[in-house]
Scaffold this motif. Structure first.
Motif, PDB file in Angstrom:
ATOM      1  N   PHE A 195     -50.391  80.142 -78.815  1.00  0.00           N
ATOM      2  CA  PHE A 195     -50.028  81.452 -78.260  1.00  0.00           C
ATOM      3  C   PHE A 195     -48.511  81.651 -78.260  1.00  0.00           C
ATOM      4  N   PHE A 216     -54.765  66.795 -58.644  1.00  0.00           N
ATOM      5  CA  PHE A 216     -55.054  68.133 -58.105  1.00  0.00           C
ATOM      6  C   PHE A 216     -56.549  68.298 -57.827  1.00  0.00           C
ATOM      7  N   ILE A 420     -49.749  66.793 -53.451  1.00  0.00           N
ATOM      8  CA  ILE A 420     -49.612  67.911 -54.403  1.00  0.00           C
ATOM      9  C   ILE A 420     -48.137  68.124 -54.766  1.00  0.00           C
ATOM     10  N   VAL A 421     -47.257  68.091 -53.771  1.00  0.00           N
ATOM     11  CA  VAL A 421     -45.830  68.321 -54.051  1.00  0.00           C
ATOM     12  C   VAL A 421     -45.288  67.225 -54.983  1.00  0.00           C
ATOM     13  N   VAL A 422     -45.600  65.971 -54.665  1.00  0.00           N
ATOM     14  CA  VAL A 422     -45.112  64.863 -55.512  1.00  0.00           C
ATOM     15  C   VAL A 422     -45.699  64.987 -56.923  1.00  0.00           C
ATOM     16  N   ILE A 424     -46.620  67.737 -58.488  1.00  0.00           N
ATOM     17  CA  ILE A 424     -45.992  68.849 -59.215  1.00  0.00           C
ATOM     18  C   ILE A 424     -44.608  68.436 -59.712  1.00  0.00           C
ATOM     19  N   ILE A 425     -43.876  67.744 -58.860  1.00  0.00           N
ATOM     20  CA  ILE A 425     -42.554  67.270 -59.297  1.00  0.00           C
ATOM     21  C   ILE A 425     -42.724  66.295 -60.465  1.00  0.00           C
ATOM     22  N   PHE A 428     -43.501  68.119 -63.657  1.00  0.00           N
ATOM     23  CA  PHE A 428     -42.318  68.835 -64.133  1.00  0.00           C
ATOM     24  C   PHE A 428     -41.319  67.859 -64.774  1.00  0.00           C
ATOM     25  N   ALA A 429     -41.179  66.686 -64.153  1.00  0.00           N
ATOM     26  CA  ALA A 429     -40.083  65.779 -64.500  1.00  0.00           C
ATOM     27  C   ALA A 429     -40.151  65.230 -65.923  1.00  0.00           C
ATOM     28  N   ASN A 432     -39.028  68.390 -67.974  1.00  0.00           N
ATOM     29  CA  ASN A 432     -38.315  69.422 -67.212  1.00  0.00           C
ATOM     30  C   ASN A 432     -38.841  70.811 -67.564  1.00  0.00           C
ATOM     31  N   MET A 434     -41.696  73.970 -66.671  1.00  0.00           N
ATOM     32  CA  MET A 434     -42.696  74.565 -65.781  1.00  0.00           C
ATOM     33  C   MET A 434     -44.034  74.744 -66.516  1.00  0.00           C
ATOM     34  N   VAL A 437     -46.214  72.039 -65.581  1.00  0.00           N
ATOM     35  CA  VAL A 437     -46.800  72.214 -64.240  1.00  0.00           C
ATOM     36  C   VAL A 437     -48.024  73.126 -64.341  1.00  0.00           C
ATOM     37  N   MET A 438     -47.873  74.199 -65.126  1.00  0.00           N
ATOM     38  CA  MET A 438     -49.004  75.124 -65.305  1.00  0.00           C
ATOM     39  C   MET A 438     -50.176  74.410 -65.994  1.00  0.00           C
ATOM     40  N   VAL A 441     -51.904  72.306 -63.458  1.00  0.00           N
ATOM     41  CA  VAL A 441     -52.755  73.128 -62.577  1.00  0.00           C
ATOM     42  C   VAL A 441     -54.035  73.528 -63.329  1.00  0.00           C
ATOM     43  N   PHE A 445     -58.102  72.668 -62.420  1.00  0.00           N
ATOM     44  CA  PHE A 445     -59.272  73.551 -62.326  1.00  0.00           C
ATOM     45  C   PHE A 445     -60.312  73.197 -63.388  1.00  0.00           C
TER      46      PHE A 445
ATOM     47  N   GLU B  34     -58.420  81.942 -82.926  1.00  0.00           N
ATOM     48  CA  GLU B  34     -56.973  81.758 -83.044  1.00  0.00           C
ATOM     49  C   GLU B  34     -56.579  81.049 -84.342  1.00  0.00           C
ATOM     50  N   LEU B 105     -52.106  76.395 -54.300  1.00  0.00           N
ATOM     51  CA  LEU B 105     -51.606  75.631 -55.456  1.00  0.00           C
ATOM     52  C   LEU B 105     -51.117  76.579 -56.554  1.00  0.00           C
ATOM     53  N   PHE B 108     -48.004  78.389 -55.355  1.00  0.00           N
ATOM     54  CA  PHE B 108     -46.840  77.487 -55.329  1.00  0.00           C
ATOM     55  C   PHE B 108     -46.268  77.306 -56.731  1.00  0.00           C
ATOM     56  N   PHE B 124     -44.824  76.032 -48.660  1.00  0.00           N
ATOM     57  CA  PHE B 124     -46.100  75.458 -49.107  1.00  0.00           C
ATOM     58  C   PHE B 124     -46.668  74.443 -48.110  1.00  0.00           C
ATOM     59  N   ILE B 161     -33.421  64.929 -61.127  1.00  0.00           N
ATOM     60  CA  ILE B 161     -34.368  65.778 -61.854  1.00  0.00           C
ATOM     61  C   ILE B 161     -33.928  67.234 -61.653  1.00  0.00           C
ATOM     62  N   LEU B 163     -34.845  70.129 -60.915  1.00  0.00           N
ATOM     63  CA  LEU B 163     -35.972  70.929 -60.412  1.00  0.00           C
ATOM     64  C   LEU B 163     -35.594  72.409 -60.377  1.00  0.00           C
TER      65      LEU B 163
END
Lengths: 521, 167
Positions: A195, A216, A420-422, A424-425, A428-429, A432, A434, A437-438, A441, A445, B34, B105, B108, B124, B161, B163
Motif C-alpha cells: 500500500f 497485547f 502494554i507501555v513497555v 509499545i516502546i 517502536f525501538a 524507531n 510508529m 507499533v501499528m 497492535v 487483534f 493487490e 490500546l 494510545f 493511558f 530511544i 520516542l
C-alpha cells in the motif's frame, strides 16, 4: 564442528562477566514471570526481544535461555502453594505438591521441586549435548530444495501437534507465510501488498508481530473478568503465613529460609534418587525434541511412569514427593529437548523457542540446519547457558522463593497497562517507527481473532519466521531446476522429507478417524 | 419460539464459527487483488501459498459448518443441558473490560505521535487502571509517576530511544 569443540567454543562465549550476569538476570526475570499464571516465558521474551538488539547475538540468546529456564522452574511455586500452575509444565506438580503443602510440608515440596528441577535440567542438557552434534551433520547435505521442504515439514509438524484441529494449524501456518510475503519481492523488488508504505517494503517486523501476538493479545484476554485470580489467592496465603510471626521469622520467610531443614530434606530427597531423575529427564528430552507436544503432556507422561514404577502407587496424588520429582525433573529437561529441533532444523519446540528463533533471525542468523554449522559456538553457548541456569536455579531459587510468591499479589489491573507501555516502546525501538507499533497492535487483534476462531498462534509465528527462508529457497530451487518442480524430489533427503510430511498427515488423519470412532457411544 | 436460554440460533452459531475463516479468505482476496499486476516471479510464491491455503480454508469452513449443525442437533436433543451451559449475555459482559482495553490500546497508539510519549502515557495508565476497576488514587498516581520516571530515565536517557514527542 565436533561436540567437544562446540562445547569449548560455547564456553568461550559464555564464561564472560556479561554472559554470567545475563544468566542471573534472566533467571530472576524468569522467576517473576513464571509465577504469574497466564504470563510465561514467550511473553517475557517477546517484550524483551527488541531490547536484545543492543546485545551481541549470543548474549541475547543466553538471556532468553535463562528466562526460559527460570520460568520453567518458577511455575512450581504457585502450583504447590496455590494449586495454580504458573506454567503448563507445572500442571502435574499440583497433583502431589498441593497435598504436600496442605499437610504442612510446603518447604519439603519446594525443596524437592527445586532440586529435581536443577538435577533434571542438568541431566537433560547432558543428553541434549550428546545428541545434537550428530544430528547437525544433516545440515551439510541441505540445499535450497531441501531447505524449502524443511520449512514445509516444520510447518506440517507444528500444524499437526499444536491445537486440536490440524487444518486450522495448517491454515495458521500458511497465513503466517502469506503475511511474511508482504514485502518487496526479493528478485524484482516489486512491492507486494505494501500500500505504498515504505516500512512494509522490508520484511514484516518479527518483533512487532511477536509482541502483538504474545503480549497485547494476552493482556486483552487477561483483562477479561475472572481470568486471573492469583492476586487474591496470593494475598490470602501471604496474609495467613505472616500472622502471629515475629519480625525475625517474617524476614526469614521473606527470603525463603523459613524452614531450612525441610528445604534441605527436599534437596537430599532428589539427590538420593538419581535413577528417577534421569528417567524423568529422558522423558523430558524425548518429548521436548518433538515440536509442539508441550510440557504438560510430557510431565503427565513422566508422572504416570513414576506412578506405575512406584512401590506405593496409591500414595500418588496424596502428597508423594516422587510425583513432584517426576514432574519437575521432566519439565526442566524438556527445555534442553526443545532446543534440538530448534537449533538443528529451525523448527521451534514450543512458543519460547519460536521467539528465540525470531531473535536469531533479528541478529542476522538465518534459522535452519545451517545454524549448527555456521554458528555452532552460539548454539552450544545457548545449551550451556541452560545447563548453568539449571545449576544456579537451586541457590537462587531457594533465596527467592517467598518474594516470588509475593509477586502473585500484584494486581492484574496494575500489570496490564505497564506491560502494554513497555511493549509499545519495544515495538517502536527496533526501527524507531510508529508503523511497527501499528503492526504490533494489528497482530494483537489478529491473535485475538485467531483465538476466537480456534486457530493456534505458534504456526503463525513459525510461518512468519520461515516465510522469507522458504521463499528464498523456493525461488532458488526453481532457478536451479530450470523451473521444473521435479527438483523438489530429486535428492534422497528431499524424498525423505516429502515422505515424512505425507506420513505425518496420514498419521494425523488416521488418529482423528480412530478418535472419532472411539468417541461415538 | 426459541427462548434465549436455548443458546445461539444456527445462523448465529455459523456466523461466530465462520467469521475468522472468512476474515482469512478476505485477506487472501485483498492480497491477490493487490498483486494482480505483478510479474510472475514476484507474485508466483504468494500465489503458490494461496493455492494451498484456499483448499485448506475450504476444509476448515466445511468442518465448522458441520460442527455447527452437530452442536445444534445435540442441543435440540438435550435442551436442558443447553440452557445450563449457555448464558451468552454473561459471556459478553465478561469481555467488556477487554473491549475497553482494546479501545485504549488503539487510542494510545493513534495519539502517541501527535501528543508525545510522556503525555500519552500519563493519560493511558490512569485510564486503563480506572477502566479495569482500580480505585486507589494513591496507587494510580504512584504507578503513573513511577512509569513516567522509568520511561524517562531508562528508555529516553539511558537507551536514548527517540520516542515520539521526545527531544
Amino acid at each position: 564442528m565436533g561436540t567437544l569443540e562446540g562445547i569449548q567454543a560455547g564456553l568461550a562465549l559464555l564464561l564472560t562477566p556479561t554472559s554470567m550476569l545475563l544468566i542471573v538476570a534472566g533467571l530472576v526475570v524468569g522467576f517473576i514471570v513464571g509465577v504469574l499464571p497466564g504470563f510465561s516465558s514467550p511473553n517475557a521474551a517477546a517484550i524483551l526481544l527488541p531490547f536484545s538488539l543492543a546485545m551481541a547475538p549470543h548474549d541475547a540468546l543466553i538471556l532468553f535461555a535463562a528466562i526460559y529456564s527460570g520460568t520453567t522452574f518458577a511455575g512450581a511455586v504457585p502450583a504447590i502453594l496455590l494449586n495454580i500452575p504458573g506454567t503448563a509444565g507445572a500442571a502435574a506438580t499440583t497433583l502431589d505438591g498441593r497435598p504436600m503443602a496442605l499437610a504442612g510440608k510446603v518447604d519439603l515440596a519446594i525443596g524437592v521441586a527445586r532440586s529435581a528441577s536443577a538435577f533434571g535440567g542438568v541431566v537433560g542438557l547432558i543428553i541434549t549435548l550428546s545428541i545434537i552434534g550428530p544430528m547437525s551433520l544433516m545440515a551439510l547435505r541441505v540445499g535450497p530444495p531441501e531447505l524449502f521442504l524443511i520449512a514445509m515439514f516444520g510447518l506440517s509438524v507444528i500444524a499437526t501437534v499444536v491445537g486440536t484441529d490440524v487444518w486450522k494449524g495448517l491454515a495458521a501456518g500458511l497465513l503466517g507465510m502469506l503475511i511474511a510475503a508482504i514485502s518487496a519481492d526479493p528478485i524484482t523488488a516489486q512491492g507486494r501488498m505494501t500500500f505504498g508504505i515504505l516500512e512494509l517494503y522490508e520484511d514484516i517486523p518479527i518483533v512487532a508481530a511477536v509482541i502483538g501476538l504474545f503480549a497485547f493479545n494476552e493482556m486483552i484476554q487477561m483483562a477479561r473478568r475472572g481470568t486471573y485470580s492469583g492476586d487474591k489467592l496470593a494475598r490470602s496465603v501471604i496474609g495467613d503465613g505472616s500472622a502471629g510471626q515475629s519480625s525475625f521469622d517474617k524476614v526469614l520467610g521473606w527470603v525463603g529460609l523459613r524452614n531450612l531443614p525441610q528445604l534441605w530434606e527436599g534437596v537430599v530427597y532428589s539427590a538420593l534418587r538419581p535413577f528417577q531423575v534421569a528417567r524423568a529427564a529422558l522423558v523430558g528430552v524425548l518429548f521436548g525434541a518433538i515440536p509442539g507436544v508441550g510440557a504438560a503432556v510430557a510431565n503427565f507422561v513422566s508422572y504416570g511412569i513414576a506412578k506405575r514404577r512406584s512401590r506405593s502407587p496409591e500414595t500418588f496424588g496424596k502428597g508423594n514427593p516422587d510425583g513432584v520429582l517426576a514432574s519437575e525433573s521432566c519439565d526442566s529437561a524438556l527445555a534442553g529437548g526443545t532446543m534440538v529441533p530448534t537449533l538443528t532444523l529451525g523448527i521451534p519446540g514450543n512458543a519460547t523457542t519460536a521467539v528465540m528463533l525470531a531473535a536469531l533471525y533479528l541478529h542476522g542468523i538465518a534459522p535452519g540446519p545451517q545454524v549448527m554449522v555456521q554458528n555452532a559456538p552460539i548454539a552450544y553457548a545457548v545449551l550451556l547457558a541452560l545447563l548453568i541456569s539449571s545449576v544456579l536455579i537451586l541457590p537462587i531459587g531457594i533465596l527467592l522463593a517467598a518474594p516470588m510468591t509475593s509477586i502473585l499479589a500484584v494486581r492484574r489491573e496494575v500489570l496490564i497497562p505497564l506491560i502494554i507501555v513497555v511493549s509499545i516502546i519495544g515495538a517502536f525501538a527496533v526501527r524507531n517507527s510508529m508503523v511497527d507499533v501499528m503492526i504490533a497492535v494489528a497482530f494483537g487483534f489478529l491473535g485475538l481473532a485467531l483465538k476466537f476462531g480456534g486457530f493456534p498462534m505458534i504456526p503463525v509465528i513459525l510461518g512468519l519466521i520461515l516465510g522469507p527462508m522458504a521463499e528464498g529457497s523456493f525461488v532458488r530451487s526453481l532457478m536451479l531446476g530450470r523451473y521444473e518442480l521435479s527438483i523438489f524430489w530429486a535428492s534422497p533427503l528431499s524424498k525423505s522429507f516429502i515422505a515424512a510430511i505425507v506420513a505425518l498427515m496420514l498419521f494425523n488423519a488416521i488418529q482423528t478417524y480412530l478418535g472419532r470412532r472411539t468417541a461415538k457411544p | 419460539m426459541a427462548s434465549p436460554s436455548d443458546g445461539p440460533s444456527l445462523i448465529q452459531a455459523l456466523a461466530a464459527r465462520l467469521a475468522v475463516p472468512f476474515l482469512i479468505l478476505g485477506f487472501m482476496a485483498v492480497f491477490a487483488w493487490e498483486s494482480r499486476d505483478l510479474q510472475f516471479i514476484a507474485a508466483g510464491y504468494p500465489r503458490f501459498l494461496m493455492a494451498i491455503l484456499v483448499p485448506v480454508m475450504l476444509i476448515v469452513i466445511l468442518r465448522e459448518v458441520l460442527a455447527a449443525f452437530r452442536s445444534k442437533r445435540d442441543r435440540d436433543a438435550a435442551p436442558a443441558m443447553a440452557a445450563e451451559s449457555s448464558d451468552g449475555a454473561a459471556v459478553w459482559r465478561d469481555w467488556i473490560p477487554s473491549a475497553a482495553l482494546s479501545l485504549w490500546l488503539i487510542g494510545f497508539a493513534a495519539v502517541l505521535p501527535q501528543v508525545g510519549t510522556l503525555p500519552a502515557v500519563a493519560v493511558f495508565i490512569p485510564g486503563v487502571l480506572i477502566t479495569l476497576g482500580y480505585r486507589s488514587w494513591v496507587g494510580i498516581i504512584s504507578i503513573t509517576g513511577g512509569t513516567l520516571l522509568t520511561i524517562y530515565l531508562l528508555f529516553i536517557r539511558l537507551f536514548q530511544i527517540p520516542l515520539p514527542g521526545v527531544w
